[in-house]
Design a protein around this motif. Structure first.
Motif, PDB file in Angstrom:
ATOM      1  N   THR A 139      -2.183  11.858  39.711  1.00 48.95           N
ATOM      2  CA  THR A 139      -3.426  12.291  40.358  1.00 48.95           C
ATOM      3  C   THR A 139      -3.675  13.768  40.080  1.00 48.95           C
ATOM      4  OG1 THR A 139      -2.386  12.919  42.463  1.00 48.95           O
ATOM      5  CG2 THR A 139      -3.070  10.612  42.207  1.00 48.95           C
ATOM      6  N   ASP A 170      -8.267  12.602  49.693  1.00 45.21           N
ATOM      7  CA  ASP A 170      -7.558  11.818  48.683  1.00 45.21           C
ATOM      8  C   ASP A 170      -8.294  10.496  48.469  1.00 45.21           C
ATOM      9  OD1 ASP A 170      -5.827  10.396  47.077  1.00 45.21           O
ATOM     10  OD2 ASP A 170      -4.037  10.898  48.229  1.00 45.21           O
ATOM     11  N   SER A 181      -7.463   8.497  45.763  1.00 44.37           N
ATOM     12  CA  SER A 181      -6.672   7.782  44.759  1.00 44.37           C
ATOM     13  C   SER A 181      -6.164   6.431  45.254  1.00 44.37           C
ATOM     14  CB  SER A 181      -5.471   8.637  44.332  1.00 44.37           C
ATOM     15  OG  SER A 181      -4.585   8.853  45.421  1.00 44.37           O
ATOM     16  N   GLY A 182      -6.354   6.144  46.544  1.00 46.54           N
ATOM     17  CA  GLY A 182      -5.895   4.895  47.113  1.00 46.54           C
ATOM     18  C   GLY A 182      -7.043   4.009  47.555  1.00 46.54           C
ATOM     19  N   PRO A 183      -6.761   2.981  48.363  1.00 45.06           N
ATOM     20  CA  PRO A 183      -7.795   2.013  48.749  1.00 45.06           C
ATOM     21  C   PRO A 183      -8.829   2.561  49.728  1.00 45.06           C
ATOM     22  CG  PRO A 183      -5.699   1.488  49.791  1.00 45.06           C
ATOM     23  CD  PRO A 183      -5.411   2.566  48.807  1.00 45.06           C
ATOM     24  N   ARG A 188      -7.442   9.898  40.424  1.00 41.18           N
ATOM     25  CA  ARG A 188      -6.568   9.567  39.305  1.00 41.18           C
ATOM     26  C   ARG A 188      -7.049  10.277  38.040  1.00 41.18           C
ATOM     27  NH1 ARG A 188      -1.711   7.447  40.623  1.00 41.18           N
ATOM     28  NH2 ARG A 188      -1.965   6.352  42.602  1.00 41.18           N
TER      29      ARG A 188
END
Length: 214
Positions: free
Chosen positions: A118, A185, A187-189, A103
């Motif tokens: 992002t 990636d 940017s997620g959980p 992010r």
């Protein structure tokens, strides 16, 4: 007029870096070698320059440009709080063939394309490009090829595709590898491998065991 510099010669290397830095500051495009393939670069904070980069490649805004930095510390000004997995991967693989999607700060005045908040960031392992980054700051960089063409491993191939759309070509010889960076990636959980590149999934999972593949 397009300029090209043989950076195996120290004086040409110094002049090339000066010209490339000046071109970036004017909103122009430059081509540089990395540890994976050659890249075409523009000032990450100049929306018109980034748009010119995407246009030169024949690439739409739906595929935003990654950003190269010259140090892990540069992330502090570009991103929100980094997850522990990002720090671990940076310690293990930077500089090198690993791009991290994180992010970015909402306050940044840039337009890299349709990013969804992002940014894909990498620190390349190439002294010439690191010297340029130290002079210019973060650069929007994508492989120096036309869309759907092979990523170039030498300056001739890059110039053959991009031609006069680029102001300065820094010829650093043939790159060490023709495989692009791996992209994770964050940017997620959970960490997600979105491009299988120069770093194998096994090596990445040795650092981040919960990595999944998209």
């Amino acid at each position: 007029m397009t300029l090209r510099f043989d950076c195996s010669d120290p004086s040409a290397r110094a002049e090339g870096l000066r010209e490339a830095t000046a071109a970036v500051r004017k909103g122009r495009l430059v081509v540089v070698p990395t540890d994976t393939v050659y890249g075409v670069a523009a000032d990450a904070f100049d929306p018109a320059a980034v748009a010119g980069l995407l246009a030169a490649k024949g690439r739409g805004r739906q595929k935003p440009s990654p950003v190269l930095v010259d140090s892990a510390e540069a992330l502090d000004g570009l991103t929100e709080e980094l997850p522990d997995a990002a720090r671990a991967l940076i310690d293990a693989f930077w500089p090198g063939g690993l791009t991290l999607v994180v992010r970015h700060r909402a306050s940044l005045a840039w337009d890299l394309g349709e990013t969804g908040g992002t940014v894909a960031i990498r620190m390349p392992d190439h002294p010439l490009t690191l010297d340029l980054l130290a002079a210019t700051g973060p650069l929007a960089v994508s492989s120096a090829n036309l869309t759907d063409h092979p990523s170039p491993q030498d300056c001739d191939a890059a110039q053959g595709m991009l031609g006069d759309s680029v102001d300065v070509y820094l010829d650093g010889g043939r790159t060490a590898g023709g495989v692009s960076s791996s992209i994770v990636d964050l940017s997620g959980p959970v960490p997600v491998l979105v491009r299988d590149g120069v770093l194998s999934v096994e090596r990445l999972r040795a650092v981040v065991p919960d990595l999944v593949m998209r």
